[in-house]
Design a protein around this motif. Structure first.
Motif, PDB file in Angstrom:
ATOM      1  N   VAL A  30      59.700 -57.087  81.239  1.00  0.00           N
ATOM      2  CA  VAL A  30      59.738 -55.803  80.551  1.00  0.00           C
ATOM      3  C   VAL A  30      60.253 -54.799  81.574  1.00  0.00           C
ATOM      4  CG1 VAL A  30      58.383 -54.009  79.425  1.00  0.00           C
ATOM      5  CG2 VAL A  30      57.828 -56.426  79.047  1.00  0.00           C
ATOM      6  N   VAL A  31      61.360 -54.136  81.241  1.00  0.00           N
ATOM      7  CA  VAL A  31      62.027 -53.245  82.183  1.00  0.00           C
ATOM      8  C   VAL A  31      62.100 -51.841  81.597  1.00  0.00           C
ATOM      9  CG1 VAL A  31      64.170 -52.797  83.440  1.00  0.00           C
ATOM     10  CG2 VAL A  31      63.415 -55.158  83.069  1.00  0.00           C
ATOM     11  N   ASN A  32      61.668 -50.870  82.395  1.00  0.00           N
ATOM     12  CA  ASN A  32      61.805 -49.463  82.041  1.00  0.00           C
ATOM     13  C   ASN A  32      62.682 -48.819  83.105  1.00  0.00           C
ATOM     14  OD1 ASN A  32      61.449 -46.888  80.944  1.00  0.00           O
ATOM     15  ND2 ASN A  32      59.620 -46.526  82.185  1.00  0.00           N
ATOM     16  N   ILE A  33      63.821 -48.276  82.697  1.00  0.00           N
ATOM     17  CA  ILE A  33      64.703 -47.589  83.634  1.00  0.00           C
ATOM     18  C   ILE A  33      64.180 -46.168  83.785  1.00  0.00           C
ATOM     19  CG2 ILE A  33      67.037 -46.816  84.128  1.00  0.00           C
ATOM     20  CD1 ILE A  33      68.020 -49.125  82.313  1.00  0.00           C
ATOM     21  N   VAL A  34      63.645 -45.861  84.948  1.00  0.00           N
ATOM     22  CA  VAL A  34      63.083 -44.543  85.220  1.00  0.00           C
ATOM     23  C   VAL A  34      64.195 -43.566  85.591  1.00  0.00           C
ATOM     24  CG1 VAL A  34      61.473 -43.248  86.671  1.00  0.00           C
ATOM     25  CG2 VAL A  34      60.904 -45.564  85.948  1.00  0.00           C
ATOM     26  N   LYS A  35      65.140 -44.030  86.395  1.00  0.00           N
ATOM     27  CA  LYS A  35      66.264 -43.187  86.802  1.00  0.00           C
ATOM     28  C   LYS A  35      67.415 -44.094  87.189  1.00  0.00           C
ATOM     29  CE  LYS A  35      67.707 -39.591  89.918  1.00  0.00           C
ATOM     30  NZ  LYS A  35      68.251 -39.631  91.226  1.00  0.00           N
ATOM     31  N   ALA A  36      68.615 -43.674  86.834  1.00  0.00           N
ATOM     32  CA  ALA A  36      69.812 -44.406  87.235  1.00  0.00           C
ATOM     33  C   ALA A  36      70.881 -43.404  87.623  1.00  0.00           C
ATOM     34  CB  ALA A  36      70.301 -45.297  86.100  1.00  0.00           C
ATOM     35  N   ASP A  37      71.605 -43.718  88.672  1.00  0.00           N
ATOM     36  CA  ASP A  37      72.677 -42.855  89.136  1.00  0.00           C
ATOM     37  C   ASP A  37      73.805 -43.742  89.641  1.00  0.00           C
ATOM     38  OD1 ASP A  37      74.019 -40.479  89.914  1.00  0.00           O
ATOM     39  OD2 ASP A  37      73.293 -40.752  91.971  1.00  0.00           O
ATOM     40  N   ASN A  39      77.810 -43.407  90.906  1.00  0.00           N
ATOM     41  CA  ASN A  39      78.849 -42.447  91.266  1.00  0.00           C
ATOM     42  C   ASN A  39      80.211 -42.900  90.737  1.00  0.00           C
ATOM     43  OD1 ASN A  39      79.970 -44.307  93.119  1.00  0.00           O
ATOM     44  ND2 ASN A  39      78.826 -43.474  94.831  1.00  0.00           N
ATOM     45  N   PRO A  40      81.242 -42.081  90.858  1.00  0.00           N
ATOM     46  CA  PRO A  40      82.565 -42.456  90.331  1.00  0.00           C
ATOM     47  C   PRO A  40      83.141 -43.739  90.941  1.00  0.00           C
ATOM     48  CG  PRO A  40      82.487 -40.100  90.724  1.00  0.00           C
ATOM     49  CD  PRO A  40      81.214 -40.674  91.283  1.00  0.00           C
ATOM     50  N   GLN A  41      82.702 -44.094  92.132  1.00  0.00           N
ATOM     51  CA  GLN A  41      83.163 -45.344  92.755  1.00  0.00           C
ATOM     52  C   GLN A  41      82.364 -46.552  92.275  1.00  0.00           C
ATOM     53  OE1 GLN A  41      82.341 -42.513  94.746  1.00  0.00           O
ATOM     54  NE2 GLN A  41      84.475 -41.895  94.615  1.00  0.00           N
ATOM     55  N   LYS A  42      81.471 -46.324  91.303  1.00  0.00           N
ATOM     56  CA  LYS A  42      80.628 -47.353  90.689  1.00  0.00           C
ATOM     57  C   LYS A  42      79.621 -47.965  91.653  1.00  0.00           C
ATOM     58  CE  LYS A  42      83.786 -48.574  87.012  1.00  0.00           C
ATOM     59  NZ  LYS A  42      83.438 -47.908  85.892  1.00  0.00           N
ATOM     60  N   GLU A  43      79.160 -47.164  92.618  1.00  0.00           N
ATOM     61  CA  GLU A  43      78.049 -47.542  93.476  1.00  0.00           C
ATOM     62  C   GLU A  43      76.862 -46.713  93.018  1.00  0.00           C
ATOM     63  OE1 GLU A  43      80.546 -48.093  97.590  1.00  0.00           O
ATOM     64  OE2 GLU A  43      79.859 -46.114  97.019  1.00  0.00           O
ATOM     65  N   GLY A  44      75.653 -47.240  93.184  1.00  0.00           N
ATOM     66  CA  GLY A  44      74.554 -46.432  92.707  1.00  0.00           C
ATOM     67  C   GLY A  44      73.180 -46.926  93.062  1.00  0.00           C
ATOM     68  N   THR A  45      72.221 -46.226  92.475  1.00  0.00           N
ATOM     69  CA  THR A  45      70.813 -46.562  92.634  1.00  0.00           C
ATOM     70  C   THR A  45      70.153 -46.537  91.260  1.00  0.00           C
ATOM     71  OG1 THR A  45      70.189 -44.259  92.976  1.00  0.00           O
ATOM     72  CG2 THR A  45      70.620 -45.558  94.942  1.00  0.00           C
ATOM     73  N   MET A  46      69.083 -47.299  91.150  1.00  0.00           N
ATOM     74  CA  MET A  46      68.325 -47.344  89.915  1.00  0.00           C
ATOM     75  C   MET A  46      66.856 -47.522  90.278  1.00  0.00           C
ATOM     76  SD  MET A  46      68.883 -49.812  86.546  1.00  0.00           S
ATOM     77  CE  MET A  46      70.529 -50.154  87.058  1.00  0.00           C
ATOM     78  N   VAL A  47      66.012 -46.737  89.640  1.00  0.00           N
ATOM     79  CA  VAL A  47      64.568 -46.880  89.799  1.00  0.00           C
ATOM     80  C   VAL A  47      64.057 -47.537  88.526  1.00  0.00           C
ATOM     81  CG1 VAL A  47      62.367 -45.695  90.146  1.00  0.00           C
ATOM     82  CG2 VAL A  47      64.435 -44.821  91.250  1.00  0.00           C
ATOM     83  N   LEU A  48      63.374 -48.666  88.683  1.00  0.00           N
ATOM     84  CA  LEU A  48      62.871 -49.433  87.545  1.00  0.00           C
ATOM     85  C   LEU A  48      61.377 -49.654  87.657  1.00  0.00           C
ATOM     86  CD1 LEU A  48      65.390 -52.450  87.447  1.00  0.00           C
ATOM     87  CD2 LEU A  48      65.518 -50.339  86.127  1.00  0.00           C
ATOM     88  N   GLU A  49      60.736 -49.748  86.501  1.00  0.00           N
ATOM     89  CA  GLU A  49      59.395 -50.293  86.404  1.00  0.00           C
ATOM     90  C   GLU A  49      59.571 -51.658  85.753  1.00  0.00           C
ATOM     91  OE1 GLU A  49      56.642 -46.337  85.808  1.00  0.00           O
ATOM     92  OE2 GLU A  49      57.323 -47.413  84.033  1.00  0.00           O
ATOM     93  N   VAL A  50      59.094 -52.693  86.427  1.00  0.00           N
ATOM     94  CA  VAL A  50      59.296 -54.068  85.960  1.00  0.00           C
ATOM     95  C   VAL A  50      57.937 -54.748  85.873  1.00  0.00           C
ATOM     96  CG1 VAL A  50      60.464 -56.255  86.431  1.00  0.00           C
ATOM     97  CG2 VAL A  50      61.531 -54.127  87.148  1.00  0.00           C
ATOM     98  N   SER A  51      57.691 -55.439  84.756  1.00  0.00           N
ATOM     99  CA  SER A  51      56.457 -56.210  84.643  1.00  0.00           C
ATOM    100  C   SER A  51      56.742 -57.514  83.908  1.00  0.00           C
ATOM    101  CB  SER A  51      55.364 -55.411  83.933  1.00  0.00           C
ATOM    102  OG  SER A  51      55.776 -55.054  82.642  1.00  0.00           O
ATOM    103  N   GLY A  52      55.952 -58.509  84.240  1.00  0.00           N
ATOM    104  CA  GLY A  52      56.088 -59.819  83.627  1.00  0.00           C
ATOM    105  C   GLY A  52      55.641 -60.897  84.591  1.00  0.00           C
TER     106      GLY A  52
END
Length: 133
Positions: A30-37, A39-52
């Motif tokens: 079960v994945v909840n995307i808390v924040k995703a970013d 950039n135009p170069q398609k590099e980024g970060t993502m904060v997830l809550e993951v359970s299972g």
């Protein structure tokens, strides 16, 4: 089982892959995307809550793709002694974890809403927003 909060950092090669879909479908997470970013170069970060039951297998899958996986074990705290209630942090906070209460004009911080983006630590003129490890 309570969700595990993680931060993913990925490059251009991983940003076009359906990684969240694979975590859900292949690892029954079960994945909840808390924040995703991304950039135009398609590099980024993502904060997830993951359970299972298969958390570690899913996280190992992400690592096999070259994605950096870090536990979100640091946090932000507001140093009450340094804070002058200027509100500079409230305008930059993407989740509303920092907000101005009216009519008292006091800055309040809801740590449960914080995703540790660190933007508040950069804009606070008094350096009252601090990283807790």
């Amino acid at each position: 089982m309570s969700p595990k909060r993680i931060v993913l950092r990925f490059g251009t090669d991983s940003s076009v892959k359906p990684i969240v879909y694979r975590l859900v479908k292949d690892y029954d997470l079960v994945v909840n995307i808390v924040k995703a970013d991304v950039n135009p170069q398609k590099e980024g970060t993502m904060v997830l809550e993951v359970s299972g039951e298969r958390n570690e297998e899913g996280l190992n899958y992400l690592r096999s793709l070259g994605i950096s996986v870090q536990d979100l074990n640091q946090g932000i705290v507001r140093n009450e002694e340094k804070c002058v209630m200027c509100g500079a942090c409230t305008g930059i906070c993407p989740t509303g974890a920092l907000y101005m209460e009216r009519p008292s004009m006091e800055v309040h911080f809801d740590g449960d809403q914080c995703i540790v983006c660190l933007l508040c630590t950069k804009v606070c003129p008094m350096r009252a927003m601090e990283v807790r490890l």
